[in-house]
Design a protein around this motif. Structure first.
Motif, PDB file in Angstrom:
ATOM      1  N   GLY A  65       0.910  -1.260  -0.027  1.00  6.28           N
ATOM      2  CA  GLY A  65      -0.141   0.189  -0.038  1.00  6.28           C
ATOM      3  C   GLY A  65       0.976   1.230  -0.001  1.00  6.28           C
ATOM      4  N   ALA A  66       1.858   1.291   0.674  1.00  6.22           N
ATOM      5  CA  ALA A  66       2.917   2.491   0.628  1.00  6.22           C
ATOM      6  C   ALA A  66       3.266   2.576  -0.674  1.00  6.22           C
ATOM      7  CB  ALA A  66       3.985   2.232   1.658  1.00  6.22           C
ATOM      8  N   ASP A  67       3.703   1.692  -1.379  1.00  6.68           N
ATOM      9  CA  ASP A  67       4.258   1.625  -2.718  1.00  6.68           C
ATOM     10  C   ASP A  67       3.257   2.320  -3.848  1.00  6.68           C
ATOM     11  OD1 ASP A  67       6.659   0.435  -2.171  1.00  6.68           O
ATOM     12  OD2 ASP A  67       5.668  -1.637  -2.755  1.00  6.68           O
ATOM     13  N   VAL A  68       1.775   1.863  -3.461  1.00 11.58           N
ATOM     14  CA  VAL A  68       0.713   2.384  -4.221  1.00 11.58           C
ATOM     15  C   VAL A  68       0.457   4.100  -4.099  1.00 11.58           C
ATOM     16  CG1 VAL A  68      -1.811   2.598  -4.442  1.00 11.58           C
ATOM     17  CG2 VAL A  68      -0.732   0.282  -4.182  1.00 11.58           C
ATOM     18  N   LEU A  69       0.767   4.284  -2.491  1.00 10.76           N
ATOM     19  CA  LEU A  69       0.675   5.878  -2.160  1.00 10.76           C
ATOM     20  C   LEU A  69       1.798   6.661  -2.734  1.00 10.76           C
ATOM     21  CD1 LEU A  69      -0.585   5.095   1.474  1.00 10.76           C
ATOM     22  CD2 LEU A  69      -2.023   5.993  -0.405  1.00 10.76           C
ATOM     23  N   ALA A  70       2.656   5.929  -2.951  1.00 14.33           N
ATOM     24  CA  ALA A  70       4.012   6.645  -3.499  1.00 14.33           C
ATOM     25  C   ALA A  70       4.099   6.538  -5.088  1.00 14.33           C
ATOM     26  CB  ALA A  70       5.457   5.942  -2.832  1.00 14.33           C
ATOM     27  N   GLY A  71       3.208   5.897  -5.708  1.00 21.83           N
ATOM     28  CA  GLY A  71       3.134   5.913  -7.113  1.00 21.83           C
ATOM     29  C   GLY A  71       4.011   4.979  -7.947  1.00 21.83           C
ATOM     30  N   LYS A  72       4.366   4.054  -6.812  1.00 21.84           N
ATOM     31  CA  LYS A  72       5.567   2.996  -7.311  1.00 21.84           C
ATOM     32  C   LYS A  72       4.912   1.697  -7.624  1.00 21.84           C
ATOM     33  CE  LYS A  72       9.086   4.947  -4.153  1.00 21.84           C
ATOM     34  NZ  LYS A  72       9.976   4.695  -3.228  1.00 21.84           N
ATOM     35  N   ALA A  73       3.527   1.551  -7.360  1.00 23.35           N
ATOM     36  CA  ALA A  73       2.726   0.073  -7.734  1.00 23.35           C
ATOM     37  C   ALA A  73       1.430   0.544  -8.023  1.00 23.35           C
ATOM     38  CB  ALA A  73       2.868  -0.796  -6.451  1.00 23.35           C
ATOM     39  N   ARG A  74       0.661  -0.322  -8.774  1.00 21.15           N
ATOM     40  CA  ARG A  74      -0.400  -0.002  -9.271  1.00 21.15           C
ATOM     41  C   ARG A  74      -1.564  -1.193  -8.681  1.00 21.15           C
ATOM     42  NH1 ARG A  74      -0.603  -0.456 -15.594  1.00 21.15           N
ATOM     43  NH2 ARG A  74       0.544  -2.237 -14.971  1.00 21.15           N
ATOM     44  N   VAL A  75      -2.711  -0.902  -8.392  1.00 21.19           N
ATOM     45  CA  VAL A  75      -3.525  -1.780  -8.118  1.00 21.19           C
ATOM     46  C   VAL A  75      -4.493  -2.265  -9.270  1.00 21.19           C
ATOM     47  CG1 VAL A  75      -5.806  -2.484  -6.602  1.00 21.19           C
ATOM     48  CG2 VAL A  75      -4.119  -0.701  -5.877  1.00 21.19           C
ATOM     49  N   LEU A  76      -4.235  -3.494  -9.703  1.00 16.93           N
ATOM     50  CA  LEU A  76      -4.994  -3.929 -10.613  1.00 16.93           C
ATOM     51  C   LEU A  76      -5.840  -4.850 -10.651  1.00 16.93           C
ATOM     52  CD1 LEU A  76      -1.575  -4.640 -12.987  1.00 16.93           C
ATOM     53  CD2 LEU A  76      -3.228  -2.395 -12.958  1.00 16.93           C
ATOM     54  N   GLU A  77      -7.256  -5.028 -11.248  1.00 14.70           N
ATOM     55  CA  GLU A  77      -8.032  -5.936 -11.189  1.00 14.70           C
ATOM     56  C   GLU A  77      -7.810  -7.156 -11.650  1.00 14.70           C
ATOM     57  OE1 GLU A  77     -12.154  -3.124 -11.137  1.00 14.70           O
ATOM     58  OE2 GLU A  77     -11.207  -3.710 -13.177  1.00 14.70           O
ATOM     59  N   LYS A  78      -8.257  -8.404 -11.607  1.00 10.35           N
ATOM     60  CA  LYS A  78      -8.185  -9.532 -12.206  1.00 10.35           C
ATOM     61  C   LYS A  78      -8.500  -9.411 -13.706  1.00 10.35           C
ATOM     62  CE  LYS A  78      -8.621 -14.504 -11.563  1.00 10.35           C
ATOM     63  NZ  LYS A  78      -9.161 -15.486 -10.718  1.00 10.35           N
ATOM     64  N   THR A  79      -9.243  -8.482 -14.065  1.00  6.68           N
ATOM     65  CA  THR A  79      -9.695  -8.287 -15.565  1.00  6.68           C
ATOM     66  C   THR A  79      -8.683  -7.386 -16.322  1.00  6.68           C
ATOM     67  OG1 THR A  79     -11.113  -6.595 -14.928  1.00  6.68           O
ATOM     68  CG2 THR A  79     -12.115  -8.638 -14.931  1.00  6.68           C
ATOM     69  N   GLY A  80      -7.717  -6.917 -15.662  1.00 10.41           N
ATOM     70  CA  GLY A  80      -6.725  -6.138 -16.016  1.00 10.41           C
ATOM     71  C   GLY A  80      -6.700  -4.518 -15.741  1.00 10.41           C
ATOM     72  N   GLY A  81      -8.103  -4.311 -15.534  1.00 15.63           N
ATOM     73  CA  GLY A  81      -8.395  -2.911 -15.069  1.00 15.63           C
ATOM     74  C   GLY A  81      -7.374  -2.332 -14.087  1.00 15.63           C
ATOM     75  N   ASP A  82      -7.053  -1.191 -14.162  1.00 11.30           N
ATOM     76  CA  ASP A  82      -6.224  -0.483 -13.259  1.00 11.30           C
ATOM     77  C   ASP A  82      -7.148   0.509 -12.407  1.00 11.30           C
ATOM     78  OD1 ASP A  82      -4.421   1.419 -11.934  1.00 11.30           O
ATOM     79  OD2 ASP A  82      -3.192   1.729 -13.664  1.00 11.30           O
ATOM     80  N   VAL A  83      -6.995   0.216 -11.113  1.00 13.06           N
ATOM     81  CA  VAL A  83      -7.931   0.918 -10.272  1.00 13.06           C
ATOM     82  C   VAL A  83      -7.058   1.656  -9.129  1.00 13.06           C
ATOM     83  CG1 VAL A  83     -10.136  -0.563 -10.413  1.00 13.06           C
ATOM     84  CG2 VAL A  83      -8.317  -1.320  -9.040  1.00 13.06           C
ATOM     85  N   THR A  84      -5.912   1.962  -9.507  1.00 12.14           N
ATOM     86  CA  THR A  84      -4.948   2.451  -8.590  1.00 12.14           C
ATOM     87  C   THR A  84      -5.541   3.934  -8.020  1.00 12.14           C
ATOM     88  OG1 THR A  84      -2.918   1.747  -9.791  1.00 12.14           O
ATOM     89  CG2 THR A  84      -2.473   3.504  -8.271  1.00 12.14           C
ATOM     90  N   ALA A  85      -6.125   4.840  -9.075  1.00 10.76           N
ATOM     91  CA  ALA A  85      -6.610   6.091  -8.375  1.00 10.76           C
ATOM     92  C   ALA A  85      -7.708   5.732  -7.543  1.00 10.76           C
ATOM     93  CB  ALA A  85      -7.168   6.841  -9.848  1.00 10.76           C
ATOM     94  N   GLU A  86      -8.604   4.855  -7.553  1.00 10.67           N
ATOM     95  CA  GLU A  86      -9.784   4.543  -6.849  1.00 10.67           C
ATOM     96  C   GLU A  86      -9.192   4.027  -5.355  1.00 10.67           C
ATOM     97  OE1 GLU A  86      -9.466   3.599  -9.985  1.00 10.67           O
ATOM     98  OE2 GLU A  86     -11.371   3.907 -10.986  1.00 10.67           O
ATOM     99  N   PHE A  87      -7.990   3.290  -5.399  1.00  7.43           N
ATOM    100  CA  PHE A  87      -7.744   2.859  -4.204  1.00  7.43           C
ATOM    101  C   PHE A  87      -6.963   3.923  -3.352  1.00  7.43           C
ATOM    102  CE2 PHE A  87      -9.142  -1.087  -5.370  1.00  7.43           C
ATOM    103  CZ  PHE A  87      -9.139  -2.032  -4.385  1.00  7.43           C
ATOM    104  N   ARG A  88      -6.503   4.810  -4.149  1.00  4.90           N
ATOM    105  CA  ARG A  88      -5.706   6.068  -3.398  1.00  4.90           C
ATOM    106  C   ARG A  88      -6.789   6.923  -2.802  1.00  4.90           C
ATOM    107  NH1 ARG A  88      -0.677   7.809  -6.979  1.00  4.90           N
ATOM    108  NH2 ARG A  88      -0.515   9.179  -5.357  1.00  4.90           N
ATOM    109  N   HIS A  89      -7.911   7.166  -3.625  1.00  7.49           N
ATOM    110  CA  HIS A  89      -8.983   7.927  -3.149  1.00  7.49           C
ATOM    111  C   HIS A  89      -9.539   7.505  -1.949  1.00  7.49           C
ATOM    112  CE1 HIS A  89     -13.124  10.053  -4.257  1.00  7.49           C
ATOM    113  NE2 HIS A  89     -12.426  10.789  -3.261  1.00  7.49           N
ATOM    114  N   ALA A  90      -9.833   5.962  -1.937  1.00 14.07           N
ATOM    115  CA  ALA A  90     -10.578   5.248  -0.989  1.00 14.07           C
ATOM    116  C   ALA A  90      -9.677   5.670   0.324  1.00 14.07           C
ATOM    117  CB  ALA A  90     -10.443   3.765  -1.194  1.00 14.07           C
TER     118      ALA A  90
END
Length: 169
Positions: A65-90
């Motif tokens: 999660g720290a990597d996500v917040l720092a822009g070093k990793a993404r959160v991806l759905e199993k379908t391939g969708g990038d939901v990083t912005a949503e998880f940061r907003h969450a």
């Protein structure tokens, strides 16, 4: 002022998980805290506008999660969708709610790329757990909120009760 506890809505019995399920946590302390008005429920993902159900998501490449917040990793759905912005907003929504409601503790469901505090999944959708925390847990901890998983309920009880014992009467 009595400290409140931010709690994953799925642990309170709300069917908000990615699969449309709940994971209610039954414990006498939950009942007591509910009666005392200490619990503040949130599903970070839903607060960011994500639907229920939604595709499973994991942090890519074994990131945290720290990597996500720092822009070093993404959160991806199993379908391939990038939901990083949503998880940061969450995560930002959860922190804002915790601050607004005087939550000094958080009780979050483990394993989630948002709420996981002891373990998350490795980003390959194989069910492989790795030590780490999700984006919401990381942001809350970075801002001084003590985060506990449902497996650590007794430690949370001790912390909350210990703080209450120290409070002036």
């Amino acid at each position: 002022m009595t400290a409140r506890i931010l709690v994953s809505a799925c642990l309170m019995g709300h069917a908000v998980r990615y699969d449309g399920a709940a994971k209610p946590l039954r414990h006498p302390a939950i009942d007591r805290w509910r009666q005392e008005g200490r619990l503040v429920a949130i599903c970070p993902e839903m607060s960011a506008g994500m639907p229920v159900p939604r595709p499973p998501a994991e942090i890519e490449g074994g990131g945290t999660g720290a990597d996500v917040l720092a822009g070093k990793a993404r959160v991806l759905e199993k379908t391939g969708g990038d939901v990083t912005a949503e998880f940061r907003h969450a995560a930002e929504n959860a922190l804002a709610l915790a601050r607004e409601t005087n939550c000094r503790f958080a009780l979050l469901i483990d394993g989630s790329p948002s709420c996981g505090s002891g373990f998350i999944y490795d980003g390959r959708f194989t069910g492989t757990r790795v030590a780490g925390e999700g984006a919401t847990a990381a942001l809350l901890r970075a801002n001084g909120i003590a985060v506990y998983s449902e497996r650590e309920i007794e430690a949370l009880v001790a912390s909350v009760d210990g703080e209450a014992a120290k409070a002036p009467t």
